[in-house]
Write a protein that holds these residues in place. Structure first.
Motif, PDB file in Angstrom:
ATOM      1  N   LEU A 116       4.887   9.367  13.137  1.00  0.00           N
ATOM      2  CA  LEU A 116       4.503   8.705  14.017  1.00  0.00           C
ATOM      3  C   LEU A 116       3.009   8.389  13.632  1.00  0.00           C
ATOM      4  CD1 LEU A 116       5.996  10.888  16.941  1.00  0.00           C
ATOM      5  CD2 LEU A 116       6.502   8.723  16.168  1.00  0.00           C
ATOM      6  N   GLY A 117       2.404   8.710  12.790  1.00  0.00           N
ATOM      7  CA  GLY A 117       0.990   8.267  12.209  1.00  0.00           C
ATOM      8  C   GLY A 117       1.036   8.666  10.927  1.00  0.00           C
ATOM      9  N   TRP A 118      -0.187   8.039  10.067  1.00  0.00           N
ATOM     10  CA  TRP A 118      -0.719   8.438   9.128  1.00  0.00           C
ATOM     11  C   TRP A 118      -2.030   8.107   8.719  1.00  0.00           C
ATOM     12  CZ3 TRP A 118      -2.303   4.682   5.598  1.00  0.00           C
ATOM     13  CH2 TRP A 118      -1.939   3.312   5.885  1.00  0.00           C
ATOM     14  N   GLY A 119      -2.764   8.870   7.685  1.00  0.00           N
ATOM     15  CA  GLY A 119      -3.995   8.524   7.288  1.00  0.00           C
ATOM     16  C   GLY A 119      -4.309   8.938   5.821  1.00  0.00           C
ATOM     17  N   ALA A 120      -5.184   8.303   5.270  1.00  0.00           N
ATOM     18  CA  ALA A 120      -5.144   8.316   3.780  1.00  0.00           C
ATOM     19  C   ALA A 120      -6.742   8.265   3.420  1.00  0.00           C
ATOM     20  CB  ALA A 120      -4.485   7.060   3.203  1.00  0.00           C
ATOM     21  N   ARG A 121      -6.941   8.920   2.062  1.00  0.00           N
ATOM     22  CA  ARG A 121      -8.168   8.756   1.362  1.00  0.00           C
ATOM     23  C   ARG A 121      -7.656   8.007   0.296  1.00  0.00           C
ATOM     24  NH1 ARG A 121      -9.520  14.410   0.314  1.00  0.00           N
ATOM     25  NH2 ARG A 121     -11.276  13.796  -1.022  1.00  0.00           N
ATOM     26  N   GLU A 122      -8.004   6.877   0.241  1.00  0.00           N
ATOM     27  CA  GLU A 122      -7.509   6.092  -1.163  1.00  0.00           C
ATOM     28  C   GLU A 122      -8.042   6.575  -2.515  1.00  0.00           C
ATOM     29  OE1 GLU A 122      -7.106   1.597  -0.823  1.00  0.00           O
ATOM     30  OE2 GLU A 122      -7.465   1.886   1.080  1.00  0.00           O
ATOM     31  N   GLU A 123      -8.958   7.221  -2.712  1.00  0.00           N
ATOM     32  CA  GLU A 123      -9.657   7.874  -3.509  1.00  0.00           C
ATOM     33  C   GLU A 123     -10.090   9.245  -3.422  1.00  0.00           C
ATOM     34  OE1 GLU A 123     -12.782   5.387  -5.345  1.00  0.00           O
ATOM     35  OE2 GLU A 123     -11.620   3.508  -5.004  1.00  0.00           O
ATOM     36  N   ASP A 124     -10.363   9.894  -4.277  1.00  0.00           N
ATOM     37  CA  ASP A 124     -10.580  11.535  -3.824  1.00  0.00           C
ATOM     38  C   ASP A 124     -12.040  11.455  -3.607  1.00  0.00           C
ATOM     39  OD1 ASP A 124     -10.302  14.076  -3.654  1.00  0.00           O
ATOM     40  OD2 ASP A 124     -10.470  14.354  -5.652  1.00  0.00           O
ATOM     41  N   ASN A 125     -12.462  11.061  -2.655  1.00  0.00           N
ATOM     42  CA  ASN A 125     -13.941  11.053  -2.224  1.00  0.00           C
ATOM     43  C   ASN A 125     -14.270  11.453  -0.660  1.00  0.00           C
ATOM     44  OD1 ASN A 125     -13.474   8.839  -0.585  1.00  0.00           O
ATOM     45  ND2 ASN A 125     -14.192   7.459  -2.315  1.00  0.00           N
ATOM     46  N   PHE A 130       0.805  -1.061   0.060  1.00  0.00           N
ATOM     47  CA  PHE A 130      -0.085   0.079   0.120  1.00  0.00           C
ATOM     48  C   PHE A 130       0.717   1.137   0.114  1.00  0.00           C
ATOM     49  CE2 PHE A 130      -1.940   3.444   2.178  1.00  0.00           C
ATOM     50  CZ  PHE A 130      -3.032   3.729   1.507  1.00  0.00           C
ATOM     51  N   ALA A 131       1.887   1.361   0.968  1.00  0.00           N
ATOM     52  CA  ALA A 131       2.845   2.470   0.828  1.00  0.00           C
ATOM     53  C   ALA A 131       3.704   2.941  -0.402  1.00  0.00           C
ATOM     54  CB  ALA A 131       3.679   2.356   2.139  1.00  0.00           C
ATOM     55  N   GLU A 132       3.958   1.733  -0.982  1.00  0.00           N
ATOM     56  CA  GLU A 132       4.723   1.913  -2.247  1.00  0.00           C
ATOM     57  C   GLU A 132       3.735   2.228  -3.397  1.00  0.00           C
ATOM     58  OE1 GLU A 132       6.351  -2.045  -2.781  1.00  0.00           O
ATOM     59  OE2 GLU A 132       8.109  -1.489  -1.553  1.00  0.00           O
ATOM     60  N   THR A 133       2.414   1.919  -3.368  1.00  0.00           N
ATOM     61  CA  THR A 133       1.662   2.260  -4.585  1.00  0.00           C
ATOM     62  C   THR A 133       0.809   3.607  -4.145  1.00  0.00           C
ATOM     63  OG1 THR A 133      -0.091   0.598  -3.786  1.00  0.00           O
ATOM     64  CG2 THR A 133       1.454  -0.006  -5.309  1.00  0.00           C
ATOM     65  N   SER A 134       0.549   3.935  -2.846  1.00  0.00           N
ATOM     66  CA  SER A 134      -0.458   4.829  -2.544  1.00  0.00           C
ATOM     67  C   SER A 134      -0.017   6.087  -1.795  1.00  0.00           C
ATOM     68  CB  SER A 134      -1.608   4.279  -1.909  1.00  0.00           C
ATOM     69  OG  SER A 134      -2.277   3.279  -2.593  1.00  0.00           O
ATOM     70  N   TYR A 184     -14.485   9.387   1.977  1.00  0.00           N
ATOM     71  CA  TYR A 184     -14.145   8.325   2.770  1.00  0.00           C
ATOM     72  C   TYR A 184     -12.642   8.239   3.141  1.00  0.00           C
ATOM     73  CZ  TYR A 184     -13.738   3.720   4.555  1.00  0.00           C
ATOM     74  OH  TYR A 184     -13.725   2.541   5.447  1.00  0.00           O
ATOM     75  N   ILE A 185     -12.476   8.166   4.596  1.00  0.00           N
ATOM     76  CA  ILE A 185     -11.184   8.011   5.171  1.00  0.00           C
ATOM     77  C   ILE A 185     -10.810   6.705   5.233  1.00  0.00           C
ATOM     78  CG2 ILE A 185      -9.602   8.728   7.071  1.00  0.00           C
ATOM     79  CD1 ILE A 185     -11.648  11.063   7.669  1.00  0.00           C
ATOM     80  N   SER A 186     -10.176   6.177   4.497  1.00  0.00           N
ATOM     81  CA  SER A 186      -9.675   4.590   4.588  1.00  0.00           C
ATOM     82  C   SER A 186      -8.697   4.058   5.481  1.00  0.00           C
ATOM     83  CB  SER A 186      -9.086   4.199   3.056  1.00  0.00           C
ATOM     84  OG  SER A 186      -7.747   4.782   2.703  1.00  0.00           O
ATOM     85  N   ASP A 187      -7.841   5.254   5.946  1.00  0.00           N
ATOM     86  CA  ASP A 187      -6.890   4.683   6.823  1.00  0.00           C
ATOM     87  C   ASP A 187      -6.553   5.701   7.799  1.00  0.00           C
ATOM     88  OD1 ASP A 187      -5.488   2.111   6.157  1.00  0.00           O
ATOM     89  OD2 ASP A 187      -6.085   3.057   4.094  1.00  0.00           O
ATOM     90  N   LEU A 188      -6.340   5.270   9.164  1.00  0.00           N
ATOM     91  CA  LEU A 188      -5.769   6.100  10.323  1.00  0.00           C
ATOM     92  C   LEU A 188      -5.057   5.278  11.148  1.00  0.00           C
ATOM     93  CD1 LEU A 188      -5.395   8.922  11.278  1.00  0.00           C
ATOM     94  CD2 LEU A 188      -7.627   8.541  12.675  1.00  0.00           C
ATOM     95  N   TRP A 189      -3.756   5.432  11.141  1.00  0.00           N
ATOM     96  CA  TRP A 189      -2.846   4.548  12.031  1.00  0.00           C
ATOM     97  C   TRP A 189      -1.759   5.656  12.657  1.00  0.00           C
ATOM     98  CZ3 TRP A 189      -4.591   0.073  12.064  1.00  0.00           C
ATOM     99  CH2 TRP A 189      -5.250  -0.446  10.845  1.00  0.00           C
ATOM    100  N   VAL A 190      -1.755   4.899  14.170  1.00  0.00           N
ATOM    101  CA  VAL A 190      -0.773   5.872  15.064  1.00  0.00           C
ATOM    102  C   VAL A 190       0.226   4.839  15.616  1.00  0.00           C
ATOM    103  CG1 VAL A 190      -0.574   7.510  16.772  1.00  0.00           C
ATOM    104  CG2 VAL A 190      -2.185   7.948  15.193  1.00  0.00           C
ATOM    105  N   ASP A 191       1.411   5.150  15.655  1.00  0.00           N
ATOM    106  CA  ASP A 191       2.471   4.179  16.454  1.00  0.00           C
ATOM    107  C   ASP A 191       1.783   3.999  17.695  1.00  0.00           C
ATOM    108  OD1 ASP A 191       4.745   3.041  17.560  1.00  0.00           O
ATOM    109  OD2 ASP A 191       5.507   3.521  15.986  1.00  0.00           O
TER     110      ASP A 191
END
Length: 159
Positions: free
Chosen positions: A66-75, A48-52, A77-84
């Protein structure tokens, strides 16, 4: 102070490592760890990190991701939120989440959506503090766990 910024290619390893650690510390607290699952998840986060990474916002302190979040598509929806796990509760997730929500609002959406495991109480509390409410709970297929799990879907009105 937390700095939230767009990820760059040099962040790929940190994105993968933080995601895998956060996922494992969370999910394995309420789901059994099956053989090979941790390696499968680590590979999935790396892929995921390599492609997105271009869709990822990282939260860092002192130039350490220390953390990251993503919207895999421009919409909306928040697809990811991760914190160490070692820095959870220090405002990193909130800062990333607020930035993602602002980006969604700036893109013209009136609402933001997010979902998580129904037993992930810490995440649900964070999302509720930031204005999300549970709109649905029920079984959903998990690719990472390779089985159905109970998920909550949440919605926030954007101002």
């Amino acid at each position: 102070m937390v700095v939230v910024r767009r990820a760059i290619e040099a962040d790929i390893a940190a994105i993968a490592a933080v995601g895998a650690r956060a996922w494992a510390s969370n999910v394995f607290s309420f789901e059994p760890e099956l053989p090979g699952m941790r390696m499968h998840v680590e590979k999935a986060f790396r892929a995921f990190a390599e492609t997105s990474y271009g869709n990822v916002l990282v939260g860092e302190m002192d130039k350490v991701v220390l953390g990251w979040g993503a919207r895999e598509e421009d919409n909306d929806y928040i697809s990811d939120l991760w914190v160490d796990p070692v820095v959870q509760g220090q405002g990193i997730g909130s800062a990333i989440l607020r930035t993602l929500m602002a980006n969604i609002r700036d893109a013209g959406y009136l609402r933001a959506r997010i979902s998580t495991h129904a037993r992930n109480v810490k995440a649900i509390r964070l999302y509720e503090r930031e204005g999300f409410t549970v709109i649905e709970q029920g079984p959903e297929w998990s690719t990472s766990l390779e089985r159905e799990m109970d998920k909550v879907k949440m919605l926030a009105e954007l101002r």
